[in-house]
Write a protein that holds these residues in place. Sequence first.
Motif, PDB file in Angstrom:
ATOM      1  N   ARG A   1      -2.496  -6.664  -5.753  1.00 31.87           N
ATOM      2  CA  ARG A   1      -2.505  -7.860  -4.899  1.00 31.87           C
ATOM      3  C   ARG A   1      -1.931  -9.056  -5.645  1.00 31.87           C
ATOM      4  N   ARG A   2      -2.241  -9.174  -6.937  1.00 33.53           N
ATOM      5  CA  ARG A   2      -1.764 -10.317  -7.723  1.00 33.53           C
ATOM      6  C   ARG A   2      -0.296 -10.193  -8.099  1.00 33.53           C
ATOM      7  N   THR A   3       0.197  -8.969  -8.299  1.00 33.67           N
ATOM      8  CA  THR A   3       1.491  -8.759  -8.948  1.00 33.67           C
ATOM      9  C   THR A   3       2.587  -8.291  -8.008  1.00 33.67           C
ATOM     10  N   HIS A   4       2.217  -7.653  -6.907  1.00 30.61           N
ATOM     11  CA  HIS A   4       3.217  -7.012  -6.061  1.00 30.61           C
ATOM     12  C   HIS A   4       4.238  -8.000  -5.520  1.00 30.61           C
ATOM     13  N   GLY A   5       3.805  -9.177  -5.129  1.00 28.97           N
ATOM     14  CA  GLY A   5       4.739 -10.171  -4.612  1.00 28.97           C
ATOM     15  C   GLY A   5       5.804 -10.550  -5.626  1.00 28.97           C
ATOM     16  N   ALA A   6       5.419 -10.620  -6.891  1.00 29.73           N
ATOM     17  CA  ALA A   6       6.389 -10.957  -7.938  1.00 29.73           C
ATOM     18  C   ALA A   6       7.430  -9.859  -8.091  1.00 29.73           C
ATOM     19  N   LEU A   7       7.003  -8.590  -7.963  1.00 32.76           N
ATOM     20  CA  LEU A   7       7.951  -7.484  -8.051  1.00 32.76           C
ATOM     21  C   LEU A   7       8.928  -7.524  -6.873  1.00 32.76           C
ATOM     22  N   MET A   8       8.408  -7.770  -5.676  1.00 27.68           N
ATOM     23  CA  MET A   8       9.283  -7.853  -4.503  1.00 27.68           C
ATOM     24  C   MET A   8      10.246  -9.035  -4.623  1.00 27.68           C
ATOM     25  N   ALA A   9       9.766 -10.151  -5.163  1.00 28.28           N
ATOM     26  CA  ALA A   9      10.631 -11.317  -5.348  1.00 28.28           C
ATOM     27  C   ALA A   9      11.755 -11.011  -6.336  1.00 28.28           C
ATOM     28  N   ALA A  10      11.442 -10.264  -7.396  1.00 32.05           N
ATOM     29  CA  ALA A  10      12.470  -9.906  -8.370  1.00 32.05           C
ATOM     30  C   ALA A  10      13.538  -9.023  -7.733  1.00 32.05           C
ATOM     31  N   PHE A  11      13.106  -8.046  -6.932  1.00 31.45           N
ATOM     32  CA  PHE A  11      14.078  -7.191  -6.237  1.00 31.45           C
ATOM     33  C   PHE A  11      14.937  -8.015  -5.280  1.00 31.45           C
ATOM     34  N   LEU A  12      14.308  -8.911  -4.530  1.00 31.98           N
ATOM     35  CA  LEU A  12      15.062  -9.715  -3.568  1.00 31.98           C
ATOM     36  C   LEU A  12      16.068 -10.620  -4.264  1.00 31.98           C
ATOM     37  N   ASP A  13      15.669 -11.261  -5.344  1.00 31.40           N
ATOM     38  CA  ASP A  13      16.590 -12.157  -6.044  1.00 31.40           C
ATOM     39  C   ASP A  13      17.806 -11.399  -6.561  1.00 31.40           C
ATOM     40  N   LEU A  14      17.601 -10.168  -7.027  1.00 29.26           N
ATOM     41  CA  LEU A  14      18.726  -9.355  -7.477  1.00 29.26           C
ATOM     42  C   LEU A  14      19.656  -9.029  -6.310  1.00 29.26           C
ATOM     43  N   ALA A  15      19.070  -8.689  -5.167  1.00 27.53           N
ATOM     44  CA  ALA A  15      19.898  -8.359  -4.009  1.00 27.53           C
ATOM     45  C   ALA A  15      20.671  -9.576  -3.517  1.00 27.53           C
ATOM     46  N   LEU A  16      20.042 -10.730  -3.521  1.00 25.13           N
ATOM     47  CA  LEU A  16      20.722 -11.941  -3.070  1.00 25.13           C
ATOM     48  C   LEU A  16      21.872 -12.314  -3.994  1.00 25.13           C
TER      49      LEU A  16
ATOM     50  N   LEU B   1       2.009  -0.232  -9.644  1.00 21.05           N
ATOM     51  CA  LEU B   1       1.028  -1.294  -9.869  1.00 21.05           C
ATOM     52  C   LEU B   1      -0.363  -0.763  -9.522  1.00 21.05           C
ATOM     53  N   PRO B   2      -0.965   0.028 -10.391  1.00 20.46           N
ATOM     54  CA  PRO B   2      -2.242   0.678 -10.065  1.00 20.46           C
ATOM     55  C   PRO B   2      -3.403  -0.318 -10.036  1.00 20.46           C
ATOM     56  N   GLY B   3      -4.306  -0.093  -9.072  1.00 18.71           N
ATOM     57  CA  GLY B   3      -5.461  -0.968  -8.943  1.00 18.71           C
ATOM     58  C   GLY B   3      -5.224  -2.001  -7.862  1.00 18.71           C
ATOM     59  N   GLU B   4      -6.110  -2.040  -6.874  1.00 17.02           N
ATOM     60  CA  GLU B   4      -5.887  -2.901  -5.703  1.00 17.02           C
ATOM     61  C   GLU B   4      -5.797  -4.373  -6.067  1.00 17.02           C
ATOM     62  N   GLU B   5      -6.682  -4.858  -6.916  1.00 16.06           N
ATOM     63  CA  GLU B   5      -6.677  -6.277  -7.267  1.00 16.06           C
ATOM     64  C   GLU B   5      -5.439  -6.632  -8.086  1.00 16.06           C
ATOM     65  N   TYR B   6      -5.090  -5.800  -9.042  1.00 19.94           N
ATOM     66  CA  TYR B   6      -3.881  -6.034  -9.835  1.00 19.94           C
ATOM     67  C   TYR B   6      -2.645  -6.018  -8.951  1.00 19.94           C
TER      68      TYR B   6
ATOM     69  N   ASP C   1       0.811  -1.222   0.000  1.00 18.51           N
ATOM     70  CA  ASP C   1       0.000   0.000   0.000  1.00 18.51           C
ATOM     71  C   ASP C   1       0.844   1.272   0.000  1.00 18.51           C
ATOM     72  N   ASP C   2       2.140   1.135  -0.221  1.00 26.37           N
ATOM     73  CA  ASP C   2       3.032   2.287  -0.313  1.00 26.37           C
ATOM     74  C   ASP C   2       2.654   3.120  -1.548  1.00 26.37           C
ATOM     75  N   PRO C   3       2.753   4.459  -1.459  1.00 27.04           N
ATOM     76  CA  PRO C   3       2.383   5.290  -2.618  1.00 27.04           C
ATOM     77  C   PRO C   3       3.132   4.937  -3.900  1.00 27.04           C
ATOM     78  N   VAL C   4       4.410   4.575  -3.769  1.00 30.15           N
ATOM     79  CA  VAL C   4       5.169   4.237  -4.973  1.00 30.15           C
ATOM     80  C   VAL C   4       4.693   2.910  -5.558  1.00 30.15           C
ATOM     81  N   SER C   5       4.479   1.904  -4.713  1.00 32.73           N
ATOM     82  CA  SER C   5       3.940   0.631  -5.209  1.00 32.73           C
ATOM     83  C   SER C   5       2.569   0.824  -5.826  1.00 32.73           C
ATOM     84  N   SER C   6       1.761   1.696  -5.231  1.00 34.07           N
ATOM     85  CA  SER C   6       0.423   1.959  -5.770  1.00 34.07           C
ATOM     86  C   SER C   6       0.497   2.622  -7.136  1.00 34.07           C
ATOM     87  N   TRP C   7       1.551   3.414  -7.362  1.00 30.53           N
ATOM     88  CA  TRP C   7       1.723   4.034  -8.680  1.00 30.53           C
ATOM     89  C   TRP C   7       2.253   3.018  -9.688  1.00 30.53           C
TER      90      TRP C   7
END
Length: 221
Positions: free
Chosen positions: A41-56, A34-39, A26-32
């Motif tokens: 909810r479906r996609t945000h985890g994949a974006l966070m996983a991509a960032f984490l895999d790069l950091a690891l 990935l606009p739309g609550e349902e979208y 629900d962060d303003p940047v994530s909301s921008w």
Amino acid sequence: MGVVIRRAGESDRADVVRLLDEAFRDDPVSSWVLPGEEYRRRTHGALMAAFLDLALSQGYVDITEDGSAVALWWSVPAGEDVGEDASGDEGGDEDGEEGPAQLRAAVDPGNERIEVIGRLTGDAHPADRPHQYLHMIGVSPERQGEGLGSALIGAVLERCDKEGLHAYLEASSSRSRALYTRLGFRFTGNAIDLPDGPHLWPMWREPQPFGTDGGDTRRFA
């Protein structure tokens, strides 16, 4: 008793992705991005996983022992385009322009904003001096306000001060900007304006000296 911090690894992946998803959905940047609550909810985890895999694979990840807070960092040498590492371009062209496009392709090829924010933050990122880059820091919603984020950042900033290293981040809210200011970061003077969206404030920190008698004169709380 102090906060116990350890280096996260692949075995922590599922828990860290879940934490980042909860902390930033629900962060303003994530909301921008990935606009739309349902979208989102479906996609945000994949974006966070991509960032984490790069950091690891290319940076490092610090986590509190109880798993309630996590920070994603990169060690950036002078002259490197951070868009390459933080957006996923390990080869690409010389300017690192393929990184944001690759991240978009991995998360949702139809969402141009994933690529746009990568290009804008990459363009604003200093490249003239080596530094530690705090890409993301997340705290479980029920544990926010307990100083866990400050403890995670402070552990790296202590090393920066001992080794004479600079640090850099982008604040995504006035609240986080105030926290980072207390930790010694200063706004660079040029905000990142997301099209029809929120602002990001690039912030730079010079290494701070210890006391002449060997004592630490800084404050992280």
